[in-house]
Design a protein around this motif. Sequence first.
Motif, mmCIF file in Angstrom:
data_model
loop_
_atom_site.group_PDB
_atom_site.id
_atom_site.type_symbol
_atom_site.label_atom_id
_atom_site.label_comp_id
_atom_site.label_asym_id
_atom_site.label_seq_id
_atom_site.Cartn_x
_atom_site.Cartn_y
_atom_site.Cartn_z
ATOM 1 N N GLN B 44 51.537 36.321 36.059
ATOM 2 C CA GLN B 44 50.453 36.193 35.077
ATOM 3 C C GLN B 44 49.095 35.955 35.722
ATOM 4 N N CYS B 45 49.029 35.151 36.814
ATOM 5 C CA CYS B 45 47.748 34.558 37.205
ATOM 6 C C CYS B 45 46.985 35.322 38.277
ATOM 7 N N GLY B 46 47.675 36.100 39.112
ATOM 8 C CA GLY B 46 46.972 36.904 40.111
ATOM 9 C C GLY B 46 46.540 36.165 41.365
ATOM 10 N N ALA B 47 46.900 34.881 41.532
ATOM 11 C CA ALA B 47 46.509 34.147 42.742
ATOM 12 C C ALA B 47 47.160 34.757 43.985
ATOM 13 N N CYS B 48 48.258 35.493 43.771
ATOM 14 C CA CYS B 48 49.063 36.015 44.886
ATOM 15 C C CYS B 48 48.752 37.481 45.210
ATOM 16 N N VAL B 49 47.649 38.017 44.666
ATOM 17 C CA VAL B 49 47.387 39.447 44.866
ATOM 18 C C VAL B 49 47.098 39.763 46.338
ATOM 19 N N VAL B 50 47.807 40.767 46.850
ATOM 20 C CA VAL B 50 47.555 41.308 48.197
ATOM 21 C C VAL B 50 47.485 42.827 48.045
ATOM 22 N N HIS B 51 47.114 43.521 49.101
ATOM 23 C CA HIS B 51 47.121 44.984 49.048
ATOM 24 C C HIS B 51 48.353 45.517 49.776
ATOM 25 N N GLY B 54 47.120 49.752 50.360
ATOM 26 C CA GLY B 54 45.800 49.872 49.757
ATOM 27 C C GLY B 54 45.727 49.528 48.283
ATOM 28 N N GLU B 55 46.868 49.251 47.652
ATOM 29 C CA GLU B 55 46.841 48.944 46.215
ATOM 30 C C GLU B 55 47.084 47.464 45.956
ATOM 31 N N ALA B 56 46.320 46.915 44.983
ATOM 32 C CA ALA B 56 46.484 45.503 44.645
ATOM 33 C C ALA B 56 47.802 45.299 43.911
ATOM 34 N N VAL B 108 39.321 37.843 45.154
ATOM 35 C CA VAL B 108 38.656 38.657 46.186
ATOM 36 C C VAL B 108 39.478 39.927 46.464
ATOM 37 N N MET B 109 40.793 39.796 46.523
ATOM 38 C CA MET B 109 41.624 40.980 46.785
ATOM 39 C C MET B 109 41.532 41.975 45.623
#
Lengths: 263, 161
Positions: B44-51, B54-56, B108-109
Amino acid sequence: MYAFDVERPTSVADAVAALGKEEAQALGGGQTLIPTLKQRLAMPSVLVSLTGIAEIQGVCKDDDGRVCIGGGTKHAVVAKEAAAHYPALAELASHIGDPAVRNRGTIGGSLANNDPSACYPAAALGSGATIVTNTREIAADDYFQGMFTTALDEGEIITEVKFPVPEKAKYMKFEQPASRFALVGVFVAKYADGVRVAVTGASNDGVFRWSEAEAALSKDFSAGALDGLSVPGDGMISDLHGSGDYRAHLVAVMTKRAVAAAH
Amino acid sequence: MAKVTMTVNGKSVSRDVEGRTLLVQFLREKLNLTGTHVGCDTSQCGACVVHVNGEAVKSCTMFAAEAEGAEVTTIEAVENDDGSLSVVQQAFQDHHGLQCGFCTPGMVMTATALLKENPKPSEAEIRDHLEGNICRCTGYHNIVKAIMAASGQDVSSVAAE
Ligand SMILES: Cc1cc2nc3c(=O)[nH]c(=O)nc-3n(C[C@H](O)[C@H](O)[C@H](O)COP(=O)(O)OP(=O)(O)OC[C@H]3O[C@@H](n4cnc5c(N)ncnc54)[C@H](O)[C@@H]3O)c2cc1C
Ligand code: FES
Ligand code: FES
């Protein structure tokens, strides 16, 4: 999560063989299955990831003019690559969840799961799509069999979905703001031989066709043709986000909006 | 246990992992890259987004084994080659786009991926794109402002401080 192994076959044949093992389950984008595993609501011994199978990825058009989408195609890819062929379908894909969910979640996973509030079931039923598996072709009218229930057999993989392209169509989603799923979503598609209206998010029986609206719109494709039509609140999902009557009301409102905005 | 090999922040890494090891666990616990946060663990929260290639993606909702052979980029490698902050990071600092900083790596990611795809997004497009990233501190306005600034746009018209 309980322990399991992950396999990554590169062909449908290998995936089907891997799914023949005891307690094996397909893994699409994992956007539904991984949360389910975390809650220990499923206990597979092997997950067979479909993301490495090139033959079930991508968007193309067949000789009958249908848009064909590989079962392992991600929502973000449909949003981009189906835009020129079937804009309403691409728009639907571009509003599923959020960008990160769309970069993993797949059309096959969404249709196999058949969440009563999911978006793709409305597009498939509303377009009279054909769901292609490793063993057969299933018409959308026969495929959806109630919430979280489909015609798929154990170990059967959705390899492709074929959508006849309508003259005009539109998906209108009233978002449940926390989950971003449809509180009610209506897919309207006008074909030369009639109009189809499919409703998601509303019924305890999952996605359904609103035949009264289809009949009225097939005669006169205008929002006004729906005046006075309504669906009963009985049998509609009632939860903290909205009562059955509220959802029933939204069905008519979203259908009108979809007709007015169809292109 | 099975061996998984991927490229993380430009370096090839191999580790033994269980099938159920999440990508975020792999990054934080096996590689000690703790810049990627776990907020909700429920996508839900997106704190763990990495690429990934090249994709989030949300690394709490992907298994490490699924990243076999992939190129993974985390917040640790977003800075410029000389170690200075990237344009997006600098804009977050300049426009006060963070308070506690917990959501910031994911923000940022996500923002970096957006600007690669859409170099001059409108305010509405930015807000739409941040749908899967939750911030409990800033109220979002300064995050939106930072992303607009990072894309070289005038930010004077962005709503409220
Ligand atoms: C934050 C968030 C918001 C979301 N918002 C929406 C939304 O607005 N609308 C919406 O429609 N959905 C939404 N979703 C769900 C999302 O679209 C999922 O991606 C989708 O429902 C499941 O697809 P998947 O590829 O991730 O499947 P998985 O989670 O991997 O699998 C789901 C089920 O399908 C089976 N399966 C997977 N692929 C296949 C296949 N090819 N053939 C046969 N069986 C298969 C699996 O075994 C499993 O039982 C959201 C999800 C999240 C996390
Ligand atoms: S920790 Fe992954 S989305 Fe919240
Ligand atoms: S700065 Fe604290 S959660 Fe966003």
